[in-house]
Design a protein around this motif. Structure first.
Motif, PDB file in Angstrom:
ATOM      1  N   LEU A  16      12.402  -6.387   4.918  1.00  0.00           N
ATOM      2  CA  LEU A  16      11.965  -6.377   6.434  1.00  0.00           C
ATOM      3  C   LEU A  16      10.710  -6.743   6.989  1.00  0.00           C
ATOM      4  N   LEU A  17       9.620  -5.527   6.318  1.00  0.00           N
ATOM      5  CA  LEU A  17       8.557  -5.614   6.983  1.00  0.00           C
ATOM      6  C   LEU A  17       7.655  -6.710   5.845  1.00  0.00           C
ATOM      7  N   PHE A  18       8.321  -7.491   4.622  1.00  0.00           N
ATOM      8  CA  PHE A  18       7.591  -8.016   4.460  1.00  0.00           C
ATOM      9  C   PHE A  18       8.299  -9.856   4.726  1.00  0.00           C
ATOM     10  N   GLY A  19       9.445  -9.159   5.691  1.00  0.00           N
ATOM     11  CA  GLY A  19       9.570 -10.589   6.387  1.00  0.00           C
ATOM     12  C   GLY A  19       8.438 -10.918   7.463  1.00  0.00           C
ATOM     13  N   VAL A  20       8.043  -9.946   8.406  1.00  0.00           N
ATOM     14  CA  VAL A  20       7.551  -9.485   9.514  1.00  0.00           C
ATOM     15  C   VAL A  20       6.344 -10.141   9.003  1.00  0.00           C
ATOM     16  N   LEU A  21       5.561  -9.572   7.919  1.00  0.00           N
ATOM     17  CA  LEU A  21       4.643 -10.022   7.782  1.00  0.00           C
ATOM     18  C   LEU A  21       4.185 -11.378   7.240  1.00  0.00           C
ATOM     19  N   ALA A  22       5.164 -12.459   6.957  1.00  0.00           N
ATOM     20  CA  ALA A  22       5.345 -13.646   5.936  1.00  0.00           C
ATOM     21  C   ALA A  22       5.620 -14.561   7.940  1.00  0.00           C
ATOM     22  N   ASP A  23       6.231 -14.554   8.512  1.00  0.00           N
ATOM     23  CA  ASP A  23       6.144 -14.595  10.172  1.00  0.00           C
ATOM     24  C   ASP A  23       5.152 -14.534  10.734  1.00  0.00           C
ATOM     25  N   ALA A  24       4.601 -13.975  10.217  1.00  0.00           N
ATOM     26  CA  ALA A  24       3.152 -13.574  10.767  1.00  0.00           C
ATOM     27  C   ALA A  24       2.062 -14.580   9.991  1.00  0.00           C
ATOM     28  N   ASP A  25       2.279 -14.704   9.563  1.00  0.00           N
ATOM     29  CA  ASP A  25       0.903 -15.446   8.752  1.00  0.00           C
ATOM     30  C   ASP A  25       0.062 -15.949   8.908  1.00  0.00           C
ATOM     31  N   ASP A  26       0.037 -16.743   9.856  1.00  0.00           N
ATOM     32  CA  ASP A  26      -1.211 -17.203  11.355  1.00  0.00           C
ATOM     33  C   ASP A  26      -2.117 -16.316  11.785  1.00  0.00           C
ATOM     34  N   ILE A  27      -1.403 -14.850  11.675  1.00  0.00           N
ATOM     35  CA  ILE A  27      -2.770 -13.939  12.729  1.00  0.00           C
ATOM     36  C   ILE A  27      -2.876 -12.590  10.994  1.00  0.00           C
ATOM     37  N   VAL A  28      -2.215 -12.823   9.980  1.00  0.00           N
ATOM     38  CA  VAL A  28      -2.009 -11.556   9.095  1.00  0.00           C
ATOM     39  C   VAL A  28      -3.177 -11.851   7.739  1.00  0.00           C
ATOM     40  N   LEU A  29      -4.442 -11.701   8.038  1.00  0.00           N
ATOM     41  CA  LEU A  29      -5.975 -12.356   7.114  1.00  0.00           C
ATOM     42  C   LEU A  29      -5.339 -11.922   6.165  1.00  0.00           C
ATOM     43  N   ASP A  30      -4.943 -10.017   5.715  1.00  0.00           N
ATOM     44  CA  ASP A  30      -4.721  -9.948   4.158  1.00  0.00           C
ATOM     45  C   ASP A  30      -3.592  -8.812   4.466  1.00  0.00           C
ATOM     46  N   ALA A  31      -3.026  -8.411   3.023  1.00  0.00           N
ATOM     47  CA  ALA A  31      -2.380  -7.570   3.563  1.00  0.00           C
ATOM     48  C   ALA A  31      -1.802  -6.629   2.652  1.00  0.00           C
ATOM     49  N   VAL A  32      -1.418  -5.471   2.097  1.00  0.00           N
ATOM     50  CA  VAL A  32      -1.448  -4.123   1.249  1.00  0.00           C
ATOM     51  C   VAL A  32      -0.081  -3.288   1.767  1.00  0.00           C
ATOM     52  N   VAL A  33       1.071  -3.340   0.984  1.00  0.00           N
ATOM     53  CA  VAL A  33       2.266  -2.755   1.278  1.00  0.00           C
ATOM     54  C   VAL A  33       1.505  -1.976  -0.327  1.00  0.00           C
TER      55      VAL A  33
ATOM     56  N   LYS B 193       0.463  -7.164  18.227  1.00  0.00           N
ATOM     57  CA  LYS B 193       1.948  -8.306  18.019  1.00  0.00           C
ATOM     58  C   LYS B 193       2.489  -7.859  16.652  1.00  0.00           C
ATOM     59  N   LEU B 194       1.789  -7.811  15.484  1.00  0.00           N
ATOM     60  CA  LEU B 194       2.481  -7.166  14.456  1.00  0.00           C
ATOM     61  C   LEU B 194       2.956  -6.143  14.371  1.00  0.00           C
TER      62      LEU B 194
END
Ligand code: MLT
Ligand code: ZN
Length: 476
Positions: free
Chosen positions: A295-312, A238-239
């Motif tokens: 754009l990348l950070f926006g996708v991660l923010a919008d998906a914060d219900d499924i992102v347990l953690d992330a590093v860019v 999904k991400l």
């Protein structure tokens, strides 16, 4: 074949390539008769190392006259036992075909010998601001002829396609010594059958590729690399799709699991890549417009219900990629037995259910086996690596996995080829008509079945009875 004939053959091969390039002693052929995983091995009459297409042609004509089977071999990095001899076949090593002939920066093509490694080719074309479009962890020893023969995919396939899609032309030698040269540096050359495409993925059973003409790519100027912890494969997919819908281009998209990251951490003494020990990790490299990072950070923010953690990180981000690139070596180092490496693909919608049934089934039926699954998730291509498999269980666990793949409408080989490892299961996903046609094509190009006789349809029987049985004087 008499002993005299064997030595007569070796003498004739030496006259063609020079005595120094005909190896027959046990210690000098050792590296050629066992595959990269250490599981597939055999014996050879001789390893012969021709220097160019003309010598390859003469070597094959010589073996053809003698009725001696030949196994073509590039960097011997194959993972399915498809490039090592079984019972006395001559190993025809293409490693001396190692000339980078020309990089055409205008037409964006590379002309090179089949023995040029992927890394050498990448280095040559990157000097012109171009890239090969194919990349894989074994780049330092995998050869261009080898990636053509297995139709390798690798981590960049999601953007640039597989090796077949990058192949403009080939020079190749048929089993009787005839030379096929289909060599037009044209994106559009639509005259007749796609013979280069046919030889790609043929695993050395139709001809020996001696030179390749590749279509190059213009790499992205900048990329972003993100490692994301998720609790399911579905969340990862999904991400990935969210990143594409946001206007970002996928340069690579890889799946790893908690078990794989743990193995790599043990082997490489690394800390967790994120602040969580997630069940699954997706490693995605993207490119795009100037605002790609936002754009990348926006996708991660919008998906914060499924992102347990992330590093860019800015590409190429070796610190993040090392977790993925270390999987193959870690699996080999940490397994108590040669790993069972099952490179498979399923439709994206089947990935999650397949992995669920796989994990449960292995735990139930093969409790001592460790499964490390990783790979090119956006291609639906997962590398099911099975560790600590007792030799007597290899076939049973392979059968379990490959039948499960077929049950999920998948493919038993996504990018590594079939080789000897999967030969008994080639009917899974291929109809009788399909197999008959492949056998007919093989018989048309190699009627005496001397090229890599133990693999793919139309091969000699599974007992490895190649066209001739060589005397005991084979190098062991
Ligand atoms: C990879 O993608 O790392 C290899 O193709 C898989 C493997 O080594 O099993
Ligand atoms: Zn792979």
């Amino acid at each position: 074949m008499t002993t005299r004939t064997v030595s007569g053959l070796v003498d004739e091969l030496a006259r063609i390539v020079g005595r120094a390039h005909v190896l027959t002693e046990r210690d000098t052929v050792a590296g050629y008769v066992t595959d990269w995983t250490g599981h597939w091995h055999g014996v050879t009459t001789a390893v012969v190392r021709p220097a160019d297409t003309r010598q390859v042609s003469q070597v094959l004509a010589c073996c053809h006259r003698a009725g001696v089977a030949v196994v073509p071999q590039g960097g011997n990095t194959g993972l399915v036992g498809g490039s090592v001899p079984m019972r006395g076949e001559v190993v025809l090593s293409t490693t001396r075909l190692d000339v980078v002939e020309e990089v055409d920066p205008v037409g964006r093509t590379l002309a090179a010998g089949a023995g040029v490694t992927v890394a050498q080719a990448q280095q040559a074309v990157r000097q012109h601001g171009l890239d090969l479009g194919i990349d894989l962890a074994s780049r330092d020893s995998a050869t261009l002829g080898g990636i053509v023969s297995t139709n390798a995919g690798g981590v960049r396939m999601i953007k640039y396609g597989n090796t077949r899609s990058r192949l403009l032309g080939v020079e190749a030698v048929l089993s009787d010594g005839r030379v096929l040269t289909r060599w037009k540096a044209l994106t559009k050359d639509n005259v007749g059958y796609d013979l280069p495409g046919l030889l790609a993925g043929a695993e050395g059973t139709l001809a020996v590729v001696t030179r390749v003409l590749m279509r190059l790519v213009v790499p992205a100027a900048r990329t972003q690399v993100v490692m994301i912890g998720v609790d399911s494969v579905g969340a990862g997919l999904k991400l990935i799709h969210g990143l594409e819908r946001a206007g970002l281009t996928l340069e690579a998209a890889e799946l790893m699991t908690r078990a794989g990251i743990g193995l790599v951490r043990t082997h490489r003494k690394l800390r967790l890549p994120l602040d969580v020990d997630a069940p699954f990790y997706v490693l995605v490299e993207v490119s795009g417009p100037a605002e790609a990072q936002s754009l990348l950070f926006g996708v991660l923010a919008d998906a914060d219900d499924i992102v347990l953690d992330a590093v860019v990180e800015d590409g190429p981000a070796p610190r993040l990629w090392q977790y993925r690139e270390s999987h193959t070596e870690s699996v080999s180092a940490e397994s108590s037995t040669p790993p069972v490496k099952l490179d498979i693909a399923t439709p994206l919608r089947e990935l999650e259910p397949f992995l669920g049934v796989l994990t449960a089934g292995l735990a139930r039926s093969f409790p001592g086996v460790r499964a490390i699954c990783f790979g090119h998730i956006a291609d639906g291509n997962i590398h099911v690596n099975l560790l600590d498999v007792e030799d007597s269980h290899r076939d049973a666990v392979t059968d379990f996995v490959l039948r499960l793949v077929a049950g999920h409408d998948g493919s038993i080989s996504a990018e590594h080829g079939v080789g000897r490892a999967k030969a008994p299961w080639i009917t899974l996903g291929r109809s009788g008509v399909d197999l008959d046609l492949m056998s007919s094509i093989r018989a048309a190009l190699d009627p005496t079945n001397i090229l890599n006789p133990h693999i793919l349809p139309g091969s000699s029987d599974s007992e490895g009875n190649s066209p001739i049985q060589l005397e005991r004087e084979v190098a062991r």
